[in-house]
Design a protein around this motif. Structure first.
Motif, PDB file in Angstrom:
ATOM      1  N   GLU A 184       0.883  -1.202  -0.129  1.00 61.60           N
ATOM      2  CA  GLU A 184      -0.069  -0.031   0.063  1.00 61.60           C
ATOM      3  C   GLU A 184       0.974   1.248  -0.003  1.00 61.60           C
ATOM      4  O   GLU A 184       0.745   2.292  -0.748  1.00 61.60           O
ATOM      5  CB  GLU A 184      -0.990  -0.024   1.037  1.00 61.60           C
ATOM      6  CG  GLU A 184      -1.848   1.142   1.252  1.00 61.60           C
ATOM      7  CD  GLU A 184      -2.749   1.059   2.275  1.00 61.60           C
ATOM      8  OE1 GLU A 184      -3.576   2.193   2.635  1.00 61.60           O
ATOM      9  OE2 GLU A 184      -2.874  -0.101   3.115  1.00 61.60           O
ATOM     10  N   GLU A 185       2.032   1.435   0.786  1.00 59.24           N
ATOM     11  CA  GLU A 185       2.786   2.488   0.842  1.00 59.24           C
ATOM     12  C   GLU A 185       3.461   2.665  -0.361  1.00 59.24           C
ATOM     13  O   GLU A 185       3.630   3.735  -0.898  1.00 59.24           O
ATOM     14  CB  GLU A 185       3.771   2.317   2.015  1.00 59.24           C
ATOM     15  CG  GLU A 185       4.573   3.607   2.371  1.00 59.24           C
ATOM     16  CD  GLU A 185       5.528   3.396   3.473  1.00 59.24           C
ATOM     17  OE1 GLU A 185       6.364   4.085   3.542  1.00 59.24           O
ATOM     18  OE2 GLU A 185       5.465   2.525   4.260  1.00 59.24           O
ATOM     19  N   LEU A 186       3.875   1.497  -0.940  1.00 59.98           N
ATOM     20  CA  LEU A 186       4.480   1.600  -2.296  1.00 59.98           C
ATOM     21  C   LEU A 186       3.703   2.150  -3.444  1.00 59.98           C
ATOM     22  O   LEU A 186       4.174   2.939  -4.309  1.00 59.98           O
ATOM     23  CB  LEU A 186       5.410   0.286  -2.787  1.00 59.98           C
ATOM     24  CG  LEU A 186       6.460  -0.360  -1.812  1.00 59.98           C
ATOM     25  CD1 LEU A 186       6.947  -1.809  -2.060  1.00 59.98           C
ATOM     26  CD2 LEU A 186       7.864   0.660  -2.191  1.00 59.98           C
ATOM     27  N   ASP A 187       2.708   1.531  -3.555  1.00 57.96           N
ATOM     28  CA  ASP A 187       1.699   2.071  -4.397  1.00 57.96           C
ATOM     29  C   ASP A 187       1.290   3.742  -4.363  1.00 57.96           C
ATOM     30  O   ASP A 187       1.645   4.036  -5.378  1.00 57.96           O
ATOM     31  CB  ASP A 187       0.255   1.334  -4.311  1.00 57.96           C
ATOM     32  CG  ASP A 187      -0.856   1.513  -5.266  1.00 57.96           C
ATOM     33  OD1 ASP A 187      -1.149   2.753  -5.559  1.00 57.96           O
ATOM     34  OD2 ASP A 187      -0.902   0.535  -5.988  1.00 57.96           O
ATOM     35  N   ALA A 188       1.157   4.174  -3.081  1.00 61.85           N
ATOM     36  CA  ALA A 188       0.994   5.473  -2.955  1.00 61.85           C
ATOM     37  C   ALA A 188       2.191   6.232  -3.374  1.00 61.85           C
ATOM     38  O   ALA A 188       2.265   7.616  -4.058  1.00 61.85           O
ATOM     39  CB  ALA A 188       0.740   5.993  -1.429  1.00 61.85           C
ATOM     40  N   ARG A 189       3.570   6.007  -3.190  1.00 65.80           N
ATOM     41  CA  ARG A 189       4.877   6.535  -3.315  1.00 65.80           C
ATOM     42  C   ARG A 189       4.955   6.715  -4.971  1.00 65.80           C
ATOM     43  O   ARG A 189       5.415   7.737  -5.465  1.00 65.80           O
ATOM     44  CB  ARG A 189       5.934   6.004  -2.701  1.00 65.80           C
ATOM     45  CG  ARG A 189       5.717   5.885  -1.211  1.00 65.80           C
ATOM     46  CD  ARG A 189       6.065   7.539  -0.518  1.00 65.80           C
ATOM     47  NE  ARG A 189       7.340   7.839  -0.838  1.00 65.80           N
ATOM     48  CZ  ARG A 189       8.478   7.644   0.238  1.00 65.80           C
ATOM     49  NH1 ARG A 189       8.253   7.078   1.134  1.00 65.80           N
ATOM     50  NH2 ARG A 189       9.383   8.215  -0.272  1.00 65.80           N
ATOM     51  N   PHE A 190       4.635   5.461  -5.580  1.00 76.16           N
ATOM     52  CA  PHE A 190       4.873   5.564  -7.173  1.00 76.16           C
ATOM     53  C   PHE A 190       3.754   6.516  -7.849  1.00 76.16           C
ATOM     54  O   PHE A 190       4.142   7.217  -8.532  1.00 76.16           O
ATOM     55  CB  PHE A 190       4.822   4.154  -7.671  1.00 76.16           C
ATOM     56  CG  PHE A 190       6.252   3.361  -7.689  1.00 76.16           C
ATOM     57  CD1 PHE A 190       7.016   3.655  -8.395  1.00 76.16           C
ATOM     58  CD2 PHE A 190       6.179   2.471  -6.465  1.00 76.16           C
ATOM     59  CE1 PHE A 190       8.218   2.825  -8.081  1.00 76.16           C
ATOM     60  CE2 PHE A 190       7.472   1.619  -6.325  1.00 76.16           C
ATOM     61  CZ  PHE A 190       8.427   1.808  -7.211  1.00 76.16           C
ATOM     62  N   ARG A 191       2.648   6.301  -7.297  1.00 75.65           N
ATOM     63  CA  ARG A 191       1.450   7.206  -8.005  1.00 75.65           C
ATOM     64  C   ARG A 191       1.607   8.782  -7.703  1.00 75.65           C
ATOM     65  O   ARG A 191       1.440   9.639  -8.473  1.00 75.65           O
ATOM     66  CB  ARG A 191      -0.115   6.800  -7.211  1.00 75.65           C
ATOM     67  CG  ARG A 191      -0.485   5.447  -7.760  1.00 75.65           C
ATOM     68  CD  ARG A 191      -1.836   5.208  -7.062  1.00 75.65           C
ATOM     69  NE  ARG A 191      -2.279   3.834  -7.723  1.00 75.65           N
ATOM     70  CZ  ARG A 191      -2.864   3.754  -8.558  1.00 75.65           C
ATOM     71  NH1 ARG A 191      -2.861   4.708  -9.808  1.00 75.65           N
ATOM     72  NH2 ARG A 191      -3.327   2.632  -8.993  1.00 75.65           N
ATOM     73  N   ALA A 192       2.599   9.075  -6.448  1.00 76.60           N
ATOM     74  CA  ALA A 192       2.853  10.420  -6.394  1.00 76.60           C
ATOM     75  C   ALA A 192       3.825  11.065  -7.520  1.00 76.60           C
ATOM     76  O   ALA A 192       3.737  12.348  -7.647  1.00 76.60           O
ATOM     77  CB  ALA A 192       3.347  10.612  -4.896  1.00 76.60           C
ATOM     78  N   VAL A 193       4.538  10.445  -8.239  1.00 79.14           N
ATOM     79  CA  VAL A 193       5.589  10.967  -9.198  1.00 79.14           C
ATOM     80  C   VAL A 193       4.878  10.713 -10.585  1.00 79.14           C
ATOM     81  O   VAL A 193       5.673  11.227 -11.615  1.00 79.14           O
ATOM     82  CB  VAL A 193       6.790  10.592  -8.979  1.00 79.14           C
ATOM     83  CG1 VAL A 193       7.332  10.592  -7.541  1.00 79.14           C
ATOM     84  CG2 VAL A 193       6.833   8.799  -9.224  1.00 79.14           C
ATOM     85  N   MET A 194       3.785   9.840 -10.731  1.00 77.93           N
ATOM     86  CA  MET A 194       3.391   9.840 -11.811  1.00 77.93           C
ATOM     87  C   MET A 194       3.045  10.998 -13.062  1.00 77.93           C
ATOM     88  O   MET A 194       3.519  11.169 -14.141  1.00 77.93           O
ATOM     89  CB  MET A 194       2.036   9.131 -12.142  1.00 77.93           C
ATOM     90  CG  MET A 194       1.434   8.500 -13.475  1.00 77.93           C
ATOM     91  SD  MET A 194       0.038   7.555 -13.609  1.00 77.93           S
ATOM     92  CE  MET A 194      -1.147   9.158 -13.538  1.00 77.93           C
ATOM     93  N   GLU A 246       4.148  14.094 -12.569  1.00 73.22           N
ATOM     94  CA  GLU A 246       5.182  14.861 -13.056  1.00 73.22           C
ATOM     95  C   GLU A 246       6.073  14.028 -14.223  1.00 73.22           C
ATOM     96  O   GLU A 246       6.695  14.670 -14.961  1.00 73.22           O
ATOM     97  CB  GLU A 246       6.122  15.014 -11.834  1.00 73.22           C
ATOM     98  CG  GLU A 246       7.239  16.091 -12.004  1.00 73.22           C
ATOM     99  CD  GLU A 246       8.937  15.316 -12.401  1.00 73.22           C
ATOM    100  OE1 GLU A 246       9.809  15.892 -12.951  1.00 73.22           O
ATOM    101  OE2 GLU A 246       8.789  14.002 -12.175  1.00 73.22           O
ATOM    102  N   ALA A 247       6.297  12.676 -13.913  1.00 74.75           N
ATOM    103  CA  ALA A 247       6.942  12.021 -15.055  1.00 74.75           C
ATOM    104  C   ALA A 247       6.295  12.081 -16.309  1.00 74.75           C
ATOM    105  O   ALA A 247       7.184  12.081 -17.163  1.00 74.75           O
ATOM    106  CB  ALA A 247       6.937  10.618 -14.166  1.00 74.75           C
ATOM    107  N   VAL A 248       5.120  11.818 -16.620  1.00 74.45           N
ATOM    108  CA  VAL A 248       4.314  11.930 -17.783  1.00 74.45           C
ATOM    109  C   VAL A 248       4.696  13.410 -18.465  1.00 74.45           C
ATOM    110  O   VAL A 248       4.886  13.492 -19.506  1.00 74.45           O
ATOM    111  CB  VAL A 248       2.784  11.836 -17.408  1.00 74.45           C
ATOM    112  CG1 VAL A 248       2.052  12.149 -18.718  1.00 74.45           C
ATOM    113  CG2 VAL A 248       2.497  10.507 -17.186  1.00 74.45           C
ATOM    114  N   ALA A 249       4.624  14.398 -17.582  1.00 72.24           N
ATOM    115  CA  ALA A 249       4.849  15.560 -18.101  1.00 72.24           C
ATOM    116  C   ALA A 249       6.200  15.800 -18.660  1.00 72.24           C
ATOM    117  O   ALA A 249       6.696  16.323 -19.802  1.00 72.24           O
ATOM    118  CB  ALA A 249       4.416  16.878 -17.131  1.00 72.24           C
TER     119      ALA A 249
END
Length: 210
Positions: free
Chosen positions: A71-81, A83-86
């Motif tokens: 659950e924590e990893l999921d949230a951490r990865f989603r938080a950078v999506m 910015e990475a897409v842009a």
């Protein structure tokens, strides 16, 4: 003096983004503890929609159960999506789910050139758009090699180029899932499992046609 012509798109390595210190030392140590505790549950990695084992193409071991860390990893990865897409100039998308796995690369492990968009029939409703790889390892570091090589679409012998990313502890690498890449061979003299090159592979998926 005449300037050289600009490098054509097919000759350029894939775009990518690096984030150092992504999860922090506490999470890195928790990931290492999880890997050690679940050592016997790692399975041989496979390739292709049929899930075949082919040591001529890929050698590593994988664990898909991240237990209480998921659950924590999921949230951490989603938080950078976003910015990475842009940064990578991808078309914005809504991620239906994250696909996560923990991979161990020991002595002699590697993964030949491939792309991440080809997946099995069970994932026919969604597709991988963005790949993220988080690297971590025990200290002192017990391996060398294992760089992730991002390729251009054009092969080197036809003028293509590549860039190698060193698997630094707590480094996150993001790139489009369509990008050709490979894991260079790992050398781990001790042969000890906990001296492996560890990584969390994450794929951001969207519904097909969206």
């Amino acid at each position: 003096m005449t300037s050289p012509p600009p490098m054509r798109a097919l000759e350029q390595p894939a775009p990518h983004r690096l984030i150092r210190g992504f999860l922090g030392e506490d999470m890195v140590e928790r990931l290492l503890a999880h890997a050690a505790a679940r050592r016997d549950d790692f399975e041989v990695t496979t390739i292709g929609a049929e899930g075949r084992v082919d040591p001529n193409i890929r050698v590593s071991r994988v664990l898909r159960d991240l237990g209480p860390l998921r659950e924590e990893l999921d949230a951490r990865f989603r938080a950078v999506m976003d910015e990475a897409v842009a940064t990578l100039r991808l078309s914005p998308f809504v991620s239906t789910r994250l696909e996560l796995e923990l991979v161990a690369h020991g002595d002699g492990a590697f993964y030949g050139r491939h792309i991440d968009t080809r997946t099995g029939a069970n994932d026919a409703a969604t597709e991988r758009v963005l790949t993220a790889v988080h690297y971590f390892h025990a200290l002192p570091k017990g391996f060398d090699g294992g760089e992730l090589r991002l390729h251009s679409f054009r092969p080197v012998d036809q003028g293509g180029r590549f860039v190698d990313i060193e698997p630094e502890r707590d480094l996150l690498l993001l790139f489009p899932s369509w990008a050709p890449h490979e894991v260079r061979p790992i050398r781990c003299p001790s042969g000890a499992f906990m001296d492996s090159r560890f990584a969390i592979n994450c794929w951001f998926r969207r519904a097909r046609g969206k």
